[in-house]
Structure formats: structure tokens, C-alpha cells
Design a protein around this motif. Structure first.
Motif, mmCIF file in Angstrom:
data_model
loop_
_atom_site.group_PDB
_atom_site.id
_atom_site.type_symbol
_atom_site.label_atom_id
_atom_site.label_comp_id
_atom_site.label_asym_id
_atom_site.label_seq_id
_atom_site.Cartn_x
_atom_site.Cartn_y
_atom_site.Cartn_z
ATOM 1 N N THR A 179 0.943 -0.923 0.345
ATOM 2 C CA THR A 179 0.018 0.054 -0.089
ATOM 3 C C THR A 179 1.293 1.417 0.164
ATOM 4 O O THR A 179 2.075 0.771 0.513
ATOM 5 C CB THR A 179 -0.550 -0.245 1.487
ATOM 6 N N ASP A 180 -0.136 2.222 -0.516
ATOM 7 C CA ASP A 180 1.001 3.753 -0.313
ATOM 8 C C ASP A 180 1.800 4.023 1.590
ATOM 9 O O ASP A 180 2.394 5.156 0.941
ATOM 10 C CB ASP A 180 0.247 4.765 -0.619
ATOM 11 N N GLU A 193 4.549 1.546 1.771
ATOM 12 C CA GLU A 193 5.720 2.281 0.393
ATOM 13 C C GLU A 193 6.470 3.016 0.977
ATOM 14 O O GLU A 193 7.509 3.832 1.410
ATOM 15 C CB GLU A 193 5.474 2.616 -0.335
ATOM 16 N N LEU A 251 1.119 12.586 1.534
ATOM 17 C CA LEU A 251 1.794 11.419 1.383
ATOM 18 C C LEU A 251 2.977 12.191 0.530
ATOM 19 O O LEU A 251 4.317 11.945 0.924
ATOM 20 C CB LEU A 251 1.668 10.387 0.775
ATOM 21 N N GLY A 258 6.976 9.807 -0.724
ATOM 22 C CA GLY A 258 5.767 9.837 -0.663
ATOM 23 C C GLY A 258 5.187 11.407 -2.176
ATOM 24 O O GLY A 258 4.678 11.218 -2.741
ATOM 25 N N MET A 298 2.360 10.730 -4.606
ATOM 26 C CA MET A 298 1.356 10.152 -4.171
ATOM 27 C C MET A 298 0.313 11.487 -3.543
ATOM 28 O O MET A 298 0.726 12.900 -3.567
ATOM 29 C CB MET A 298 1.284 9.661 -3.229
ATOM 30 N N ALA A 358 -3.857 9.891 1.895
ATOM 31 C CA ALA A 358 -3.909 8.223 3.270
ATOM 32 C C ALA A 358 -4.368 8.878 4.043
ATOM 33 O O ALA A 358 -4.552 9.744 4.740
ATOM 34 C CB ALA A 358 -2.633 7.747 3.185
#
Length: 240
Positions: free
Chosen positions: A32-33, A36, A213, A219, A222, A225
Motif C-alpha cells: 500500500t502507499d 511504501e 503523502l 511520497g 502520491m 491517505a
């Protein structure tokens, strides 16, 4: 809720299971973000898995008990595969001043939490991000408990190929039966994937958390979240 698959059973976690549970957690959340950004390119390395297994298997802090359950699928030859995991922390009999009770756990366990070690979130983790996500979530959960005893769901995970079979609900309901038997409120931090499940089981949104992110080192490019800290009021014990 019980699974319709007779080859899957819910049983307590054994001391030797934690390396496998670390791998299961990585398979569910690692790509998942949040995984990561928070844990970096080495998040699935042997070193990261070894440390995570140690954290998952650590003894409970003073004033807490740990309730770990696993879903095991038994193959045709009798071989077993862990396909799900639910980890709970139960805190009963909180002590200390009113200020101290605002922290999760007892006065003694709060003191233990002050020394997290040199790599509190694993090798290569973004400490700022992990603090913003996990430590801040704990602070919101502490406020939600209002200094009273609680059951905290710290993890609920099912391997991707076994999802949408009712297994997450099965594990959640088993833990909530224990919380209800003890007359405990429940708290958790939910990712977007679990919010619907938790709402269906009586959890109420307590604090929405959004993380930009792109503001963190890993991030770039991105989006946002979104996580929610959730609270389920205690259910009066009816003696059953």
C-alpha cells in the motif's frame, strides 16, 4: 459469522508463528502507499521481517494482556497455512493519575513506552511518518477511552486470496465476544479497507486522519491517505 470453508479454523497463535505473521502482514499492507512511504524499499527484507516478528511476539506491557488469534487453512495432506491474523490488547484495571490514564495502558506501561529504541518502527522506516500515523492514532485512541478499560484491535489481516470470504468478520466477531463478555469498550485505527466492516460491527468514527503523502520523503507524486480512529462503546455483560 462462521466461514463456509471447513478447512479453515480459528485458533490461538503459537510462539513460533510470529515470523509467518510478519510475512502475512507484509503481504496485506506492505504494498500500500502507507507501507511504501512508511517503511521503504527494504520493508520486506529478512531484517525487517525478523524485527517485525520480534515486535509482534513481544510480551505484553504491565497492565495489559495480549489476545492473538490466527486463521489456519488445512490442506489435503494435512499441511497448514496461516491465512489470517487478529491481534488484540486488553487493558483492565488502569492505574495512576487522571493525566496518566489518558495514555493507553497503565502508568507503568506508559513509562515503558518512553524508550522505544533506536529503530522503533523497523529498519529503514520513516520515523516522522510512522509517528504521525501510529503514535498520533494511539493518542486519539487514548482520548476515546476516557481513562477506562478497553480492548484494542491492533491488527486484523487476511491474505488477499482469502479476502471477501467473511474471514475478517469471523475474527472480529470472535474478539468482540470476548470484549463484550468483559464489558469492555473497543478502539482501533482503521484503514479505508476496513472502515465498512468496523461500522457494521458497532464502531463509530472518533477521529479522521489525513496524511498528505507527498510531504514525506518517499511520497513524492502520491495523494492523500485517509485513516479513521474508531470507538465501540462497551456492551453491558448479561451473564452469558
Amino acid at each position: 459469522m462462521a466461514t463456509s470453508d471447513p478447512t479453515i479454523k480459528l485458533v490461538p497463535v503459537l510462539p513460533g508463528d510470529f515470523p509467518a505473521l510478519a510475512r502475512l502482514e507484509a503481504a496485506v499492507f506492505g504494498e500500500t502507499d502507507v507501507g511504501e512511504v512508511g517503511f521503504g524499499p527494504d520493508r520486506n527484507s529478512d531484517a525487517a521481517m525478523d524485527q517485525r516478528a520480534i515486535i509482534l511476539g513481544a510480551p505484553p506491557k504491565l497492565g495489559e494482556t495480549v489476545r492473538n488469534m490466527k486463521l489456519v487453512r488445512v490442506g489435503p495432506a494435512g499441511d497448514e497455512e496461516i491465512v489470517g491474523y487478529a491481534g488484540w490488547v486488553i487493558c483492565i484495571g488502569r492505574t495512576g493519575s487522571e493525566e496518566e490514564k489518558k495514555k493507553l495502558g497503565t502508568r507503568e506501561s506508559w513509562a515503558v513506552q518512553q524508550d522505544p529504541g533506536p529503530e522503533p518502527f523497523g529498519p529503514g522506516a520513516d520515523v516522522k511518518f510512522c509517528v504521525d500515523v501510529f503514535v498520533r492514532a494511539d493518542e486519539h485512541m487514548a482520548r476515546a477511552t476516557e481513562g477506562k478499560d478497553y480492548a484494542k484491535l491492533r491488527m486484523l489481516a487476511v491474505l488477499p486470496k482469502y479476502q471477501r470470504m467473511g474471514l475478517g468478520a469471523m475474527m472480529l466477531e470472535e474478539g468482540l465476544r470476548e470484549a463484550d463478555k468483559l464489558g469492555l469498550q473497543s478502539i482501533l485505527g482503521a484503514s479505508p479497507y476496513g472502515i465498512g466492516l468496523y461500522r457494521r460491527h458497532g464502531y463509530i468514527d472518533f477521529e479522521a486522519m489525513e496524511f498528505k503523502l507527498w510531504e514525506y520523503e518517499r511520497g513524492k507524486g502520491m495523494g492523500i491517505a485517509k485513516h479513521v480512529v474508531m470507538h465501540r462503546p462497551a456492551v453491558a455483560h448479561q451473564g452469558i
